[in-house]
Design a protein around this motif. Structure first.
Motif, mmCIF file in Angstrom:
data_model
loop_
_atom_site.group_PDB
_atom_site.id
_atom_site.type_symbol
_atom_site.label_atom_id
_atom_site.label_comp_id
_atom_site.label_asym_id
_atom_site.label_seq_id
_atom_site.Cartn_x
_atom_site.Cartn_y
_atom_site.Cartn_z
ATOM 1 N N PRO A 93 0.733 -0.876 -0.025
ATOM 2 C CA PRO A 93 0.183 -0.024 0.013
ATOM 3 C C PRO A 93 0.841 1.265 -0.054
ATOM 4 N N TYR A 94 0.298 2.307 -0.539
ATOM 5 C CA TYR A 94 0.926 3.714 -0.486
ATOM 6 C C TYR A 94 1.657 3.870 0.770
ATOM 7 N N LYS A 95 1.051 3.917 1.972
ATOM 8 C CA LYS A 95 1.558 4.426 3.079
ATOM 9 C C LYS A 95 2.675 3.774 3.543
ATOM 10 N N GLU A 96 2.742 2.220 3.347
ATOM 11 C CA GLU A 96 4.002 1.552 3.293
ATOM 12 C C GLU A 96 5.167 1.953 2.610
ATOM 13 N N ARG A 97 4.733 2.211 1.110
ATOM 14 C CA ARG A 97 5.857 2.674 0.256
ATOM 15 C C ARG A 97 6.221 4.064 0.663
ATOM 16 N N ARG A 98 5.612 4.928 1.052
ATOM 17 C CA ARG A 98 5.888 6.202 1.572
ATOM 18 C C ARG A 98 6.985 6.049 2.783
ATOM 19 N N ALA A 99 6.443 5.231 3.927
ATOM 20 C CA ALA A 99 7.270 5.128 5.069
ATOM 21 C C ALA A 99 8.719 4.506 4.474
ATOM 22 N N LEU A 100 8.726 3.596 3.508
ATOM 23 C CA LEU A 100 10.211 3.243 3.145
ATOM 24 C C LEU A 100 10.898 4.043 2.518
ATOM 25 N N LEU A 101 10.292 5.013 1.594
ATOM 26 C CA LEU A 101 10.822 6.233 0.904
ATOM 27 C C LEU A 101 11.528 7.000 1.747
ATOM 28 N N GLU A 102 10.869 7.593 2.827
ATOM 29 C CA GLU A 102 11.246 8.532 3.792
ATOM 30 C C GLU A 102 12.483 8.072 4.543
ATOM 31 N N GLN A 103 12.209 6.564 4.963
ATOM 32 C CA GLN A 103 13.413 5.747 5.726
ATOM 33 C C GLN A 103 14.719 5.852 4.926
ATOM 34 N N LEU A 104 14.654 5.716 3.495
ATOM 35 C CA LEU A 104 15.656 5.656 2.472
ATOM 36 C C LEU A 104 16.233 6.993 2.517
ATOM 37 N N PHE A 105 15.652 8.121 2.480
ATOM 38 C CA PHE A 105 16.400 9.368 2.725
ATOM 39 C C PHE A 105 16.763 9.630 3.927
ATOM 40 N N THR A 106 16.437 9.093 4.916
ATOM 41 C CA THR A 106 17.152 9.264 6.004
ATOM 42 C C THR A 106 18.233 8.262 6.489
ATOM 43 N N ASP A 107 18.243 7.114 5.982
ATOM 44 C CA ASP A 107 19.365 6.024 6.133
ATOM 45 C C ASP A 107 20.432 6.733 5.279
ATOM 46 N N HIS A 108 20.354 7.115 4.138
ATOM 47 C CA HIS A 108 21.252 7.577 3.269
ATOM 48 C C HIS A 108 21.578 8.901 3.524
ATOM 49 N N ALA A 109 20.923 9.744 4.013
ATOM 50 C CA ALA A 109 21.149 11.447 4.305
ATOM 51 C C ALA A 109 21.226 11.925 2.896
ATOM 52 N N LEU A 110 20.196 11.738 2.203
ATOM 53 C CA LEU A 110 19.957 12.336 0.957
ATOM 54 C C LEU A 110 19.911 13.604 1.042
ATOM 55 N N THR A 111 20.503 14.261 -0.058
ATOM 56 C CA THR A 111 20.293 15.753 -0.221
ATOM 57 C C THR A 111 20.519 16.020 -1.731
ATOM 58 N N ALA A 112 20.529 17.324 -2.115
ATOM 59 C CA ALA A 112 20.514 17.515 -3.389
ATOM 60 C C ALA A 112 21.507 16.805 -4.379
ATOM 61 N N PRO A 113 21.298 16.265 -5.580
ATOM 62 C CA PRO A 113 20.133 16.448 -6.358
ATOM 63 C C PRO A 113 18.788 15.683 -5.960
ATOM 64 N N TRP A 114 18.875 14.920 -4.833
ATOM 65 C CA TRP A 114 17.882 14.149 -4.306
ATOM 66 C C TRP A 114 16.790 15.098 -3.495
ATOM 67 N N THR A 115 15.508 14.839 -3.701
ATOM 68 C CA THR A 115 14.449 15.784 -2.753
ATOM 69 C C THR A 115 13.329 14.726 -2.674
ATOM 70 N N LEU A 116 12.932 15.041 -1.392
ATOM 71 C CA LEU A 116 11.729 14.010 -1.166
ATOM 72 C C LEU A 116 10.425 14.957 -1.299
ATOM 73 N N CYS A 117 9.326 14.339 -2.114
ATOM 74 C CA CYS A 117 8.206 15.225 -2.308
ATOM 75 C C CYS A 117 7.387 15.554 -1.225
ATOM 76 N N PRO A 118 7.141 16.863 -0.816
ATOM 77 C CA PRO A 118 6.310 17.122 0.283
ATOM 78 C C PRO A 118 4.932 16.420 0.104
ATOM 79 N N MET A 119 4.460 15.762 1.452
ATOM 80 C CA MET A 119 3.339 14.990 1.576
ATOM 81 C C MET A 119 2.700 15.337 2.828
ATOM 82 N N THR A 120 1.484 15.427 2.826
ATOM 83 C CA THR A 120 0.504 15.343 4.171
ATOM 84 C C THR A 120 -0.709 14.892 3.905
#
Length: 342
Positions: free
Chosen positions: A140-167
């Motif tokens: 489900p989307y909510k699980e994929r989104r959580a994994l995507l957010e964790q990916l950015f956190t685990d790899h400390a991703l910055t530019a040119p990578w941006t996490l699309c704002p979500m609410t």
């Protein structure tokens, strides 16, 4: 199953407003809709594996974006597939530029490096389809989104990578739609059910673009003077030249009759004499147009996607004639949809 290109992306259907209470009760997420090129990015399954960038239509364009490829090789894990939006920053202008993105997407590989310096690319990720070689389409989307957010956190991703704002907050989403769309590159929101799987080529999401009411000058039409089919609209630039800004969607029969009462054939020396008008933005197909006196002002509804300083990329919606206005009262070329003459 390991995903390999081409993978058809999941799509969104257009809507005029945020979905109603029934959809909201089921639980949805809101993401900012960005004005770029849809793209899927694949990293190799093994170290040294090739990074691939796929367009919405399935073409591979990684040779046009060597800056993204290098960043992916250095920062992203193997066996990853991201879905997102390609954007380009115009260093000199200090803003996002769709025109520059078009230039980069069309460039030959040997010139891509110099263009990357002038117009660096960014990838705004809004979904993860594969992680560590494991395909996630059925999650489900909510699980994929959580994994995507964790990916950015685990790899400390910055530019040119941006996490699309979500609410998940409707009030926040409406604020984005009403105010964030004043920012270059943000054109609306996308609504996604929290429980939805990723379904390639299926329009299971909803996109809502901000639309504004403004004015433009009728410079040409298709159809006949008494029964115009659509209006080709323009605005004067700072030098006083009438510049094309776009065309309307086909007029309804009753609207066509009303507009036809006020149209007049062009006099000699019309500023668009000899000009060919494209049937759609980016199309080579020409309209069979009739020039008219550039005097009649039309009120239109337009979204925020513009090109070349003031050309609307999507068809305009005719609202009414502004018989109380002169052509000189219309916003100047380059004002976009945000500025209305009132």
């Amino acid at each position: 199953m390991v995903l390999r290109p081409p993978v058809e992306p999941m799509l969104a259907q257009a809507a005029e407003s945020v979905p109603g209470p029934a959809a909201l009760r089921a639980g949805v997420a809101y993401e900012q809709k960005l004005d770029g090129h849809r793209a899927l990015l694949f990293t190799g399954a093994e170290p040294g594996g090739r990074v691939l960038v796929q367009t919405r239509r399935g073409s591979l364009v990684q040779d046009r974006f060597p800056d993204l490829v290098t960043a992916a090789e250095q920062q992203l894990p193997h066996g990853l597939v991201l879905d997102g939006e390609l954007l380009v920053w115009d260093v000199e202008a200090g803003r996002l530029s769709f025109e520059a993105l078009q230039r980069r997407a069309a460039a030959r590989a040997r010139g891509a490096g110099s263009l990357a310096v002038r117009w660096p690319a960014y990838f705004v990720a809004f979904d993860v389809l594969q992680l560590d070689g494991q395909e996630l389409l059925s999650r489900p989307y909510k699980e994929r989104r959580a994994l995507l957010e964790q990916l950015f956190t685990d790899h400390a991703l910055t530019a040119p990578w941006t996490l699309c704002p979500m609410t998940t907050d409707l009030a926040k989403a409406r604020e984005w739609l009403e105010t964030w769309t004043d920012v270059s590159g943000v054109e609306g929101i996308v609504v996604k059910p929290l429980t939805s799987r990723y379904l390639p080529s299926y329009r299971g999401w909803t996109k809502i673009r901000r639309r504004d009411t403004t004015e433009a000058i009728t410079g040409a039409i298709t159809g006949t003077l008494t029964r115009p089919q659509l209006l080709i609209l323009g605005r004067h630039d700072q030098a006083g030249r009438l510049r094309e800004v776009g065309r309307t969607v086909p007029l309804r029969p009753e609207v066509s009759r009303q507009v036809g009462e006020y149209l007049a054939a062009a006099d000699p020396g019309h500023p668009w004499t000899g000009v060919r008008f494209a049937a759609a933005w980016g199309s080579r197909e020409a309209l069979d147009a009739i020039l008219v006196r550039p005097e009649l002002v039309a009120e239109i509804s337009a979204d925020r996607a513009t090109d070349r300083g003031g050309v609307f990329r999507h068809p305009l919606r005719y609202r009414r004639l502004r018989l109380d206005m002169e052509a000189e009262d219309v916003p100047r070329f380059g004002a976009g949809s945000a500025a209305a003459a009132g």
